[in-house]
Design a protein around this motif. Structure first.
Motif, PDB file in Angstrom:
ATOM      1  N   LEU A  27       0.864  -1.175   0.000  1.00 25.48           N
ATOM      2  CA  LEU A  27       0.000   0.000   0.000  1.00 25.48           C
ATOM      3  C   LEU A  27       0.903   1.228   0.000  1.00 25.48           C
ATOM      4  CD1 LEU A  27      -2.869   1.148   0.230  1.00 25.48           C
ATOM      5  CD2 LEU A  27      -2.644   0.998   2.701  1.00 25.48           C
ATOM      6  N   VAL A  29       2.046   5.090   0.027  1.00 21.71           N
ATOM      7  CA  VAL A  29       1.771   6.460   0.459  1.00 21.71           C
ATOM      8  C   VAL A  29       2.839   7.327  -0.191  1.00 21.71           C
ATOM      9  CG1 VAL A  29       1.617   8.037   2.415  1.00 21.71           C
ATOM     10  CG2 VAL A  29       0.766   5.699   2.637  1.00 21.71           C
ATOM     11  N   ILE A  34       0.905  13.517  -2.038  1.00 24.27           N
ATOM     12  CA  ILE A  34       0.271  14.211  -0.916  1.00 24.27           C
ATOM     13  C   ILE A  34       0.630  15.697  -0.944  1.00 24.27           C
ATOM     14  CG2 ILE A  34       0.213  14.391   1.603  1.00 24.27           C
ATOM     15  CD1 ILE A  34       0.678  11.370   1.692  1.00 24.27           C
ATOM     16  N   GLU A  37      -1.618  17.279  -3.259  1.00 30.73           N
ATOM     17  CA  GLU A  37      -2.993  17.275  -2.753  1.00 30.73           C
ATOM     18  C   GLU A  37      -3.236  18.418  -1.774  1.00 30.73           C
ATOM     19  OE1 GLU A  37      -5.468  14.419   0.286  1.00 30.73           O
ATOM     20  OE2 GLU A  37      -4.236  13.440  -1.248  1.00 30.73           O
ATOM     21  N   ARG A  94      -1.868  14.551   6.730  1.00 30.20           N
ATOM     22  CA  ARG A  94      -2.530  13.711   5.727  1.00 30.20           C
ATOM     23  C   ARG A  94      -1.931  12.307   5.729  1.00 30.20           C
ATOM     24  NH1 ARG A  94      -6.671  11.524   3.718  1.00 30.20           N
ATOM     25  NH2 ARG A  94      -6.592  11.008   1.485  1.00 30.20           N
ATOM     26  N   THR A  95      -0.614  12.220   5.889  1.00 32.42           N
ATOM     27  CA  THR A  95       0.038  10.908   5.957  1.00 32.42           C
ATOM     28  C   THR A  95      -0.485  10.112   7.141  1.00 32.42           C
ATOM     29  OG1 THR A  95       2.053  11.763   4.911  1.00 32.42           O
ATOM     30  CG2 THR A  95       2.258   9.728   6.175  1.00 32.42           C
ATOM     31  N   GLU A  97      -3.378  10.286   8.491  1.00 34.78           N
ATOM     32  CA  GLU A  97      -4.727   9.810   8.166  1.00 34.78           C
ATOM     33  C   GLU A  97      -4.668   8.529   7.337  1.00 34.78           C
ATOM     34  OE1 GLU A  97      -6.757  12.894   6.151  1.00 34.78           O
ATOM     35  OE2 GLU A  97      -6.860  14.248   7.881  1.00 34.78           O
ATOM     36  N   LEU A  98      -3.782   8.508   6.348  1.00 36.81           N
ATOM     37  CA  LEU A  98      -3.669   7.341   5.478  1.00 36.81           C
ATOM     38  C   LEU A  98      -3.133   6.132   6.250  1.00 36.81           C
ATOM     39  CD1 LEU A  98      -2.219   9.069   2.292  1.00 36.81           C
ATOM     40  CD2 LEU A  98      -4.556   8.240   2.632  1.00 36.81           C
ATOM     41  N   ALA A 101      -5.795   4.573   8.390  1.00 32.93           N
ATOM     42  CA  ALA A 101      -6.824   3.865   7.632  1.00 32.93           C
ATOM     43  C   ALA A 101      -6.315   2.564   7.027  1.00 32.93           C
ATOM     44  CB  ALA A 101      -7.349   4.775   6.518  1.00 32.93           C
ATOM     45  N   ALA A 102      -5.027   2.296   7.096  1.00 31.50           N
ATOM     46  CA  ALA A 102      -4.444   1.100   6.480  1.00 31.50           C
ATOM     47  C   ALA A 102      -4.809  -0.141   7.286  1.00 31.50           C
ATOM     48  CB  ALA A 102      -2.932   1.238   6.394  1.00 31.50           C
ATOM     49  N   LEU A 108       3.139  -1.025   4.293  1.00 31.33           N
ATOM     50  CA  LEU A 108       2.866   0.366   3.955  1.00 31.33           C
ATOM     51  C   LEU A 108       4.153   0.997   3.434  1.00 31.33           C
ATOM     52  CD1 LEU A 108       0.338   2.141   4.140  1.00 31.33           C
ATOM     53  CD2 LEU A 108       1.208   3.029   6.293  1.00 31.33           C
ATOM     54  N   HIS A 110       6.138   4.049   2.114  1.00 27.50           N
ATOM     55  CA  HIS A 110       6.162   5.507   2.092  1.00 27.50           C
ATOM     56  C   HIS A 110       7.193   5.952   1.060  1.00 27.50           C
ATOM     57  CE1 HIS A 110       3.922   6.096   5.976  1.00 27.50           C
ATOM     58  NE2 HIS A 110       4.311   4.839   6.106  1.00 27.50           N
TER      59      HIS A 110
END
Length: 393
Positions: A27, A29, A34, A37, A94-95, A97-98, A101-102, A108, A110
């Motif tokens: 996943l 990130v 970001i 964004e 924001r990171t 938050e992601l 949610a993982a 993960l 990055h």
């Protein structure tokens, strides 16, 4: 969850590694994504950038003119500091938050271009660096991105050096070969290291092959420093000091390829209270010691020590939690410093271990260790030895 930091210089092939790992199941990130964004039209981030740098960084359609902003901050340390002060908190939020949610079993990834420059390695279980020689990177930037050679070299020079990246890298992926040579390396990394490492962190388990005696590796201290930085971040003020000890901490000493880190804590309660934090950080409880893997081993003063191990299948390491001032804590430091000070003893110890047929190697070392400890303590008393500044070197 396993958190992996991926970085590499501009043009090195980081995006190829990221996309391949995404295909395999990671996943991703993406810090650059970001960063775009958080400065979309209408966001507080874009408003803050315009306030700091003026309307000249906006395109006619109201979006951020990234080349214009780049020209403002490139080569200007103060302008870059201001921009980072605006963007980094937004990117970090924001990171987070992601990450929250993982799923619990995620690898993960990055993707962070400035991971080394911003000294972020300790926040990840593992750091992967993609490397390509400078001239090849320049060719890619000129042919694929339309940069001039001068601009390409200037951008490379503004980033971390290869030496800095190598010091930060747990995994060094060489992308200097044929275009299709990188994918097999990434697939091997995924199957042999990332997948089992994630499982070990999630299940709080570990596994390693029986270690064998190997020639002294000059990179052992750098590897230990990376692990020590993670331990300090995980443990915070609970760790009074983190030190690289054991055979791999002595230059020129052949040893099993297993790093030993000693974490000094203030109280017995801290020894057990740190177990969960260590396990989450990739250092699960061993359940015992080298002497007896099925039971705790009290030090001579009757105060329990604890052994944790590194869950990374690619970097075996032991983490010894010991009380400040306990005999075991001091002896580990004394033995290391005595061996560093006495090259003839290094040769003696190497010969004693190499010439034995006893396995495991820890059992082969025990007679030498038992005889050497009083000599090391006598040296410490004679020289007035005291522990130096804490560190993994």
């Amino acid at each position: 969850m396993l958190r992996v930091g991926l970085t590499g210089g501009i043009g090195a092939g980081k995006s190829t590694v990221s996309s391949t790992l995404s295909e395999l199941g990671a996943l991703v990130v993406d810090a650059d994504r970001i960063a775009r964004e958080v400065v979309q039209p209408g966001t507080p981030g874009l408003a803050a950038v315009v306030e700091a740098f003026g309307e000249g960084v906006l395109s006619p359609d109201g979006t951020l003119d990234r080349p214009a902003l780049g020209s403002r901050v490139f080569g200007d340390d103060e302008a870059r500091r201001v921009l980072n002060g605006v963007l980094h908190p937004l990117i970090g939020a924001r990171t987070a938050e992601l990450v929250a949610a993982a799923p619990a079993d995620a690898v993960l990834l990055h993707d962070v271009p400035l991971l080394v420059e911003n000294r972020m390695g300790a926040v990840f279980h593992l750091v992967v660096v993609v490397h390509t020689p400078e001239d090849e990177r320049v060719d890619r930037l000129v042919s694929q991105r339309g940069m001039t050679e001068a601009d390409a070299r200037a951008r490379i020079a503004a980033q971390a050096s290869d030496d800095d990246r190598r010091a930060a890298a747990d995994v060094w992926l060489d992308n200097s070969g044929a275009p299709d040579a990188l994918r097999p390396l990434v697939e091997q990394l995924w199957q042999a290291r990332l997948v089992p490492y994630e499982r070990h962190v999630r299940e709080r388990t570990w596994d390693r092959p029986r270690p064998v005696l190997v020639p002294a590796d000059p990179t052992w201290p750098a590897q230990a420093r990376r692990l020590a930085s993670r331990l300090r971040l995980v443990l915070g003020e609970a760790a009074l000091r983190v030190d690289h000890v054991g055979p791999t901490a002595v230059a020129g000493l052949d040893a099993e390829d297993v790093l030993d880190l000693q974490v000094t804590v203030r109280s017995p309660a801290a020894v057990d209270g740190l177990a969960d934090a260590l396990a989450d950080g990739g250092f699960p409880r061993h359940g015992g010691t080298h002497d007896d893997p099925k039971a705790e081993h009290p030090d001579p003063a009757g105060r329990a020590e604890r052994l944790h191990v590194h869950a990374d299948p690619g970097r075996p390491a032991n983490v010894h939690l010991r009380l400040d001032g306990s005999p075991g804590q001091r002896l580990a430091l004394v033995l290391r410093d005595w061996l560093r000070d006495q090259p003839e003893v290094v040769a003696e110890r190497t010969a004693a271990v190499r010439d034995t047929e006893v396995l495991p190697r820890a059992a082969a070392e025990q007679p030498w260790f038992d005889a050497a400890s009083p000599r090391a303590l006598a040296w410490a008393e004679l020289t007035g030895w005291e522990p130096g500044p804490p560190g993994a070197s």
